[in-house]
Design a protein around this motif. Structure first.
Motif, short mmCIF file in Angstrom:
data_model
loop_
_atom_site.label_atom_id
_atom_site.label_comp_id
_atom_site.label_asym_id
_atom_site.label_seq_id
_atom_site.Cartn_x
_atom_site.Cartn_y
_atom_site.Cartn_z
N LEU A 1 6.20 18.26 -17.68
CA LEU A 1 5.16 18.04 -18.91
C LEU A 1 6.36 17.94 -19.75
O LEU A 1 7.49 18.28 -20.30
N ASP A 2 5.72 16.92 -20.83
CA ASP A 2 6.41 16.45 -22.20
C ASP A 2 6.15 17.28 -23.31
O ASP A 2 6.86 17.08 -24.46
N VAL A 3 5.01 18.45 -23.19
CA VAL A 3 4.62 18.93 -24.51
C VAL A 3 5.46 20.30 -24.20
O VAL A 3 6.16 20.93 -23.51
N PRO A 4 5.44 21.18 -25.37
CA PRO A 4 6.08 22.42 -25.48
C PRO A 4 5.52 23.38 -24.45
O PRO A 4 4.30 23.41 -24.14
N LEU A 5 6.28 24.30 -24.14
CA LEU A 5 5.79 25.27 -23.03
C LEU A 5 6.14 26.78 -23.71
O LEU A 5 7.02 26.78 -24.18
N LEU A 6 5.09 27.66 -23.33
CA LEU A 6 5.51 29.10 -23.66
C LEU A 6 5.68 30.03 -22.45
O LEU A 6 4.98 29.67 -21.16
N ALA A 7 6.59 30.92 -22.66
CA ALA A 7 6.73 31.80 -21.64
C ALA A 7 6.29 33.28 -21.93
O ALA A 7 6.76 33.46 -23.16
N ASN A 8 5.51 33.72 -20.98
CA ASN A 8 5.03 35.08 -21.39
C ASN A 8 5.81 36.33 -20.74
O ASN A 8 5.92 36.41 -19.51
N MET A 9 6.75 36.98 -21.37
CA MET A 9 7.51 37.98 -21.04
C MET A 9 6.93 39.32 -21.02
O MET A 9 7.24 40.19 -21.96
N THR A 10 5.73 39.64 -20.28
CA THR A 10 5.31 40.99 -20.32
C THR A 10 5.77 41.92 -19.37
O THR A 10 6.14 41.37 -18.27
N GLU A 11 6.05 43.28 -19.83
CA GLU A 11 6.29 43.91 -18.95
C GLU A 11 5.53 44.72 -17.81
O GLU A 11 4.30 44.58 -18.11
N PHE A 12 6.04 45.05 -16.44
CA PHE A 12 5.21 45.38 -15.46
C PHE A 12 4.29 44.55 -14.82
O PHE A 12 3.07 44.64 -14.34
N GLY A 13 4.67 43.12 -15.01
CA GLY A 13 3.72 42.10 -14.51
C GLY A 13 4.32 41.31 -13.42
O GLY A 13 5.15 41.74 -12.80
N LYS A 14 3.85 40.20 -13.26
CA LYS A 14 4.37 39.16 -11.99
C LYS A 14 5.59 38.58 -12.17
O LYS A 14 6.14 38.24 -11.37
N SER A 15 5.90 38.20 -13.52
CA SER A 15 6.99 37.42 -13.88
C SER A 15 8.36 38.33 -13.94
O SER A 15 8.30 39.50 -14.50
N ASP A 16 9.38 38.03 -13.56
CA ASP A 16 10.77 38.66 -13.90
C ASP A 16 10.68 38.74 -15.75
O ASP A 16 10.33 37.41 -16.34
N LEU A 17 11.24 39.56 -16.07
CA LEU A 17 11.89 39.69 -17.47
C LEU A 17 13.20 38.73 -18.02
O LEU A 17 14.25 39.37 -18.00
N PHE A 18 13.03 37.55 -18.08
CA PHE A 18 13.99 36.71 -18.40
C PHE A 18 14.40 37.08 -19.89
O PHE A 18 13.74 37.25 -20.73
N SER A 19 15.68 36.68 -20.20
CA SER A 19 16.22 36.75 -21.58
C SER A 19 15.97 35.46 -22.43
O SER A 19 15.48 34.44 -21.82
N ALA A 20 16.00 35.45 -23.57
CA ALA A 20 15.78 34.20 -24.55
C ALA A 20 16.79 33.23 -23.97
O ALA A 20 16.22 32.09 -23.88
N ASP A 21 18.08 33.47 -23.90
CA ASP A 21 18.76 32.67 -23.21
C ASP A 21 18.58 31.83 -21.97
O ASP A 21 18.71 30.57 -21.94
N GLN A 22 18.26 32.53 -21.13
CA GLN A 22 17.76 32.14 -19.90
C GLN A 22 16.58 30.91 -20.05
O GLN A 22 16.67 29.88 -19.45
N LEU A 23 15.48 31.55 -20.66
CA LEU A 23 14.22 30.62 -21.14
C LEU A 23 14.66 29.45 -21.88
O LEU A 23 14.40 28.36 -21.65
N ARG A 24 15.73 29.70 -22.74
CA ARG A 24 16.11 28.41 -23.58
C ARG A 24 16.81 27.28 -22.87
O ARG A 24 16.70 26.22 -22.82
N ASP A 25 17.68 27.88 -21.87
CA ASP A 25 18.28 27.16 -20.66
C ASP A 25 17.50 25.96 -19.82
O ASP A 25 17.87 25.08 -19.66
N VAL A 26 16.33 26.55 -19.62
CA VAL A 26 15.39 25.87 -18.95
C VAL A 26 14.33 25.19 -19.63
O VAL A 26 13.37 24.58 -18.88
N GLY A 27 14.20 25.17 -20.80
CA GLY A 27 13.57 24.03 -21.79
C GLY A 27 12.31 24.85 -22.37
O GLY A 27 11.37 24.22 -22.72
#
Length: 299
Positions: free
Chosen positions: A206-232
């Motif tokens: 995708l070429d549009v902005p992407l949002l990451a949801n870092m909610t606790e106790f959910g399906k996703s691991d809790l990545f740091s801001a730096d980790q998310l920045r590094d993957v765009g």
């Protein structure tokens, strides 16, 4: 004093400009207007307003029980107290495509900078619970097309959230996201990604902005801001974190009251009165009163 000095349209314009740079923007979730001011004071780039938090604030579960009126009113209360842009959760848009259109214009009028509309079936479920169901692609597209067509301010961000990853897998999420962008979505919120590689796959597709949801106790691991920045990733939200922390602290304080009969041992954990007064600009109000009420009543 009173409310933010930046008009809503200007907040939206500045937000869209910053989003276009590709940097990562951090949007902690505000659970009330005062917490939004604290988010601003602490140097974050925006404020997120979670549907789960709005429901919890009313003592309700996050299953689509809140109304557009309730969401817009609370969103306005929060957005007007900060100079930061505020993005609000609009669930499935509160009805059919015409209702989605009304939702967008109501949220514009409330001073929000943007919203996201999801592709779940009504009644919706929390995005990190099992048993979700999504609508067909045609219905999802109609929701986003109605949202994009209804806005009057072109800088109001229309974001599409897709929950299809948990139902049909990552490839289906990528295909759904592409279709929603074609329908007019300015950004994509891919819910419940499992790991960083899935965010990377979405970014590559995708070429549009992407949002990451870092909610606790959910399906996703809790990545740091730096980790998310590094993957765009362009926006990261912590939607319920401040409410969870506040409610956890409140529960422990009540336990202390039961056990000790006072809260002396908790004073160090409390926001000091001076800090609260500073956050609400108490001194400015005091000066305002002196300037206005400068008369005496003749006896």
């Amino acid at each position: 004093m009173l409310y933010s000095t930046t008009p809503a349209a200007e907040k939206r314009r500045l937000f869209r400009e910053r989003l276009a740079t590709g940097e990562l923007l951090r949007f902690p979730g505000a659970f009330n207007p005062l917490s939004a001011r604290l988010i601003e004071r602490k140097g974050f780039e925006g404020v997120y307003i979670s549907g789960a938090v709005l429901a919890a604030d009313l003592g309700l579960p996050d299953i689509g029980l809140t109304t557009l009126t309730e969401v817009a009113e609370r969103g306005q209360q929060i957005a007007r107290m900060t100079e930061l842009p505020a993005i609000i959760d609009a669930d499935t848009g509160f009805g059919e495509p015409m209702n989605v259109a009304r939702t967008i214009q109501t949220l514009e009028d409330a001073g929000l900078a943007g919203t996201h509309i999801e592709d779940q079936v009504n009644p919706k479920r929390c995005g990190h619970l099992d048993g979700k169901a999504v609508v067909d692609e045609d219905t999802a597209i109609k929701r986003i097309r109605a949202a994009a067509d209804a806005r009057r301010d072109p800088n109001f961000l229309v974001m599409a959230r897709t929950d299809i990853r948990a139902v049909e897998g990552l490839d289906a999420a990528i295909d759904r996201a592409k279709a929603l962008v074609d329908a007019g979505a300015d950004a994509i919120f891919p819910e419940a990604m499992r790991d960083l590689s899935e965010f990377e796959a979405m970014r590559a597709a995708l070429d549009v902005p992407l949002l990451a949801n870092m909610t606790e106790f959910g399906k996703s691991d809790l990545f740091s801001a730096d980790q998310l920045r590094d993957v765009g990733i362009n926006i990261v939200i912590w939607p319920v974190s401040l409410l969870r922390i506040a409610m956890g602290a409140a529960g422990r304080a009540l336990d202390t009251l039961n056990d000790e009969g006072h809260l002396t041992s908790k004073l160090g954990e409390m926001q000091h009165r001076a800090d609260l007064y500073d956050l609400v600009d108490y001194e400015d109000y005091n000066h305002f009163d002196q300037d206005v009420f400068n008369f005496t009543i003749a006896r």
